[in-house]
Scaffold this active site. Structure first.
Site, PDB file in Angstrom:
ATOM      1  CE1 TYR A 227       2.973  -6.097   5.038  1.00  0.00           C
ATOM      2  CE2 TYR A 227       3.935  -8.305   4.163  1.00  0.00           C
ATOM      3  CZ  TYR A 227       2.999  -7.696   4.816  1.00  0.00           C
ATOM      4  OH  TYR A 227       1.870  -8.292   5.094  1.00  0.00           O
ATOM      5  CG  HIS A 373      -7.206  -6.121   8.449  1.00  0.00           C
ATOM      6  ND1 HIS A 373      -6.867  -4.918   7.797  1.00  0.00           N
ATOM      7  CD2 HIS A 373      -5.766  -6.584   8.728  1.00  0.00           C
ATOM      8  CE1 HIS A 373      -5.509  -4.703   7.596  1.00  0.00           C
ATOM      9  NE2 HIS A 373      -4.937  -5.814   8.218  1.00  0.00           N
ATOM     10  CB  VAL A 401      -5.835 -11.096   9.995  1.00  0.00           C
ATOM     11  CG1 VAL A 401      -5.530 -11.207  11.679  1.00  0.00           C
ATOM     12  CG2 VAL A 401      -7.215 -10.574   9.588  1.00  0.00           C
TER      13      VAL A 401
END
Length: 574
Positions: A227, A373, A401
């Site tokens: 991330y 999603h 998810v």
């Protein structure tokens, strides 16, 4: 005969003890399809936690000069292993000067005894840069990234190794790993850890600590690793969870030192067990001129060439009697493309008498009942689901998810005893928090314009049959969704023989509870039933009599006791 009597007594005592301890039997997929279950989000839990700072002891650099760090293993072939690491100083700022990879050698010294390294292999080194030719945005250039393949390894053997440059000298401390068993219907990895969407938060720390406690022999990482693209190039927090571009920049930025911190964070685990990765959407990291995935492609060694792929975005490998297929959702997946052609060729070559289990993994799930999603990668499902079903894929792992969900066996949204068991494990602990909203909850059905994928088209559809006929969302938990829960965690797959595998999902909050788990089931293959309906393959069970006897035993008792039962059956020569 006396030994056999002793075996019988021992097994009976252990079975009784296991029943007392567990107090319940573990279900099998043979009993399915199951009625859908939702474990409500525990309001006492936080939905997320803050990212670890770069000066956290698990993220900061603890070596100097050209000494190796971020050491990682990856499977190359059943008899060879990739060893990767980083040396030198990464740079970030308005002006950066790339290092020269030739300034330091790439060596791995290894052997079967601690401190005695009778073998040596050399490899390659490289660097990459993440460049932003826009005013005020910082650029990054990496340390020197090394990849060395050591081959000729014996199966099930412990090896000790050091890596670095012996001429400087700048060698790492000693590390050790144990090779997996060779492909075969009777040999499997001890435990396979499965995790996705990990990040670098306090929750991520609990996930990895819990995983280490569960003692895996390999790790399957199903995308969204660091991330790093949640940060500005200067290190400041940037885009929100669902933003695809920073509001004040011409391109979404990424703070690449988070990758270096992640490599250090993971080293205690992946320097001793191999980690197999596949890319997620947070690995795209666009630069100018359309350059993407630079960090992912440079930092990780994967067996692409070994599996005939020639692309790090999709590849395959064997781990004992399991053949793994890692697919790319953010490159061309159409039936007319290179990945599809490779997939068909790869599965044509799989010998199910040698690797009975066929496991696939990619980042975004096809089957997902959360609002987040929802139906995002329907285009990929429509292109590829039929071929996976035809070749009898047993299990599919995905992330994306940020919650846990296990499906009943399903094909084309229809309950099917020969469909794969789809499992979503995008609950590793990242900064974007856990997902709690379900598409079937009142008011939570996404609009047709929501959940647009970063790659590929939009193929959202209304259901044409079944309880949700004519609707985009179900009005209750879908029948193909067996169990779902909004908690951070990871999974462990223990393949017991050519027919049975124990899947256990561990919640993070249960880390300090003995024998705890959030979801557990025996996944059972039925090749005689399913291959007759799809593909004519010769199936040779590891032992027909053994499997038949085990069929009546596995639903009643845990994996440990089941292993002892197998010993007893061998003893009795059933």
């Amino acid at each position: 005969m006396e030994n056999c009597k002793f075996c019988v007594v021992l097994i009976i005592l252990l079975i009784i003890g296991d029943m007392v301890v567990t107090g319940q039997q573990i279900p099998t997929t043979l009993e399915g399809p199951f009625e859908p279950v939702t474990q409500s989000f525990d309001p006492s839990l936080r939905r997320g936690s803050d990212d670890l700072p770069m000066d956290n002891p698990r993220l900061k650099r603890n070596v100097t000069s050209m000494f190796p760090e971020q050491i990682a293993l990856a499977i190359s072939t059943p008899s060879s292993m990739w060893v990767s690491w980083v040396t030198g100083d990464a740079q970030i700022g308005l002006n950066v000067t790339p290092l020269d990879p030739s300034m330091v050698a790439s060596e791995v010294w290894y052997g079967k005894e601690s401190g005695k390294y009778s073998m040596k292999q050399t490899g390659v080194s490289t660097i990459y840069s993440q460049l932003y030719p826009f005013e005020g945005l910082w650029n990054y250039t990496s340390g020197i990234i090394h990849h060395v393949k050591i081959d000729g390894l014996e199966a099930g053997m412990k090896y000790y190794y050091k890596c670095g440059d012996s001429s400087l000298p700048a060698m790492s401390e000693e590390h050790a790993f144990e090779t997996l068993t060779l492909p075969g219907p009777d040999s499997y990895p001890h435990r396979i850890a499965v995790v996705g969407d990990l990040g670098l938060t306090s929750n991520s720390t609990t996930t990895i600590d819990h995983m280490i406690e569960n003692d895996p022999s390999m790790v399957l990482m199903v995308g969204d690793l660091t991330y790093a693209n949640q940060y500005l190039t200067t290190g400041g927090k940037g885009a929100s969870s669902f933003s695809r571009a920073f509001p004040d920049a011409p391109i979404r930025e990424t703070f690449q030192p988070r990758w270096d911190g992640w490599g250090r964070f993971m080293e205690p685990l992946i320097s001793r067990v191999p980690m197999m990765v596949i890319e997620g959407n947070h690995e795209i990291e666009p630069q100018a001129a359309g350059i993407t995935f630079k960090s992912y492609l440079t930092r990780f060694a994967v067996p692409s060439n070994e599996s005939g792929s020639n692309s790090n975005f999709y590849y395959s490998f064997d781990a004992g009697g399991v053949h793994f297929i890692m697919l790319g959702a953010y490159v061309d997946y159409n039936s007319s493309g290179a990945q599809y052609a490779w997939l068909k060729d790869n599965m044509d070559k799989v010998d199910r008498s040698v690797t009975p289990w066929l496991v696939a993994a990619w980042h975004p799930p096809w089957y997902n009942s959360y609002s987040s999603h929802y139906q995002e990668f329907e285009c990929m499902r429509l292109e590829m689901e039929a071929i996976l079903y035809k070749y009898g894929v047993d299990i599919v792992f995905s992330g994306h998810v940020h919650a846990y969900e296990r499906m009943n066996r399903v094909y084309n949204y229809t309950l099917d005893p020969c469909g794969p068991v789809y499992i979503t494990v995008g609950d590793g602990g990242n900064i974007e928090e856990v997902d709690v909203d379900h598409a079937d909850d009142p008011g939570n059905c996404p609009s047709a314009g929501d959940n647009t994928p970063e790659y590929g088209g939009v193929c959202h559809l209304n259901f044409t049959s079944g309880p949700a006929k004519g609707k985009f969302c179900w009005d209750r938990q879908p029948e193909w969704s067996a169990y779902r829960e909004s908690s951070f965690g990871h999974g462990i797959l223990e393949v017991l023989n050519s027919t049975y595998a124990l899947w256990t999902w561990h919640r993070n909050q249960d880390i300090y509870k003995e024998n705890s788990h959030g979801d557990q089931i025996y996944i059972v293959r039925q090749p005689q039933l399913c291959f007759a309906a799809s593909k004519d393959l010769t199936i040779t069970p590891s032992s027909p009599h053994l499997d038949a006897a085990a069929r009546s035993v596995v639903p009643l008792f845990g994996g440990f006791v089941f292993s002892l039962v197998l010993i007893l059956l061998q003893c009795l020569k059933i």
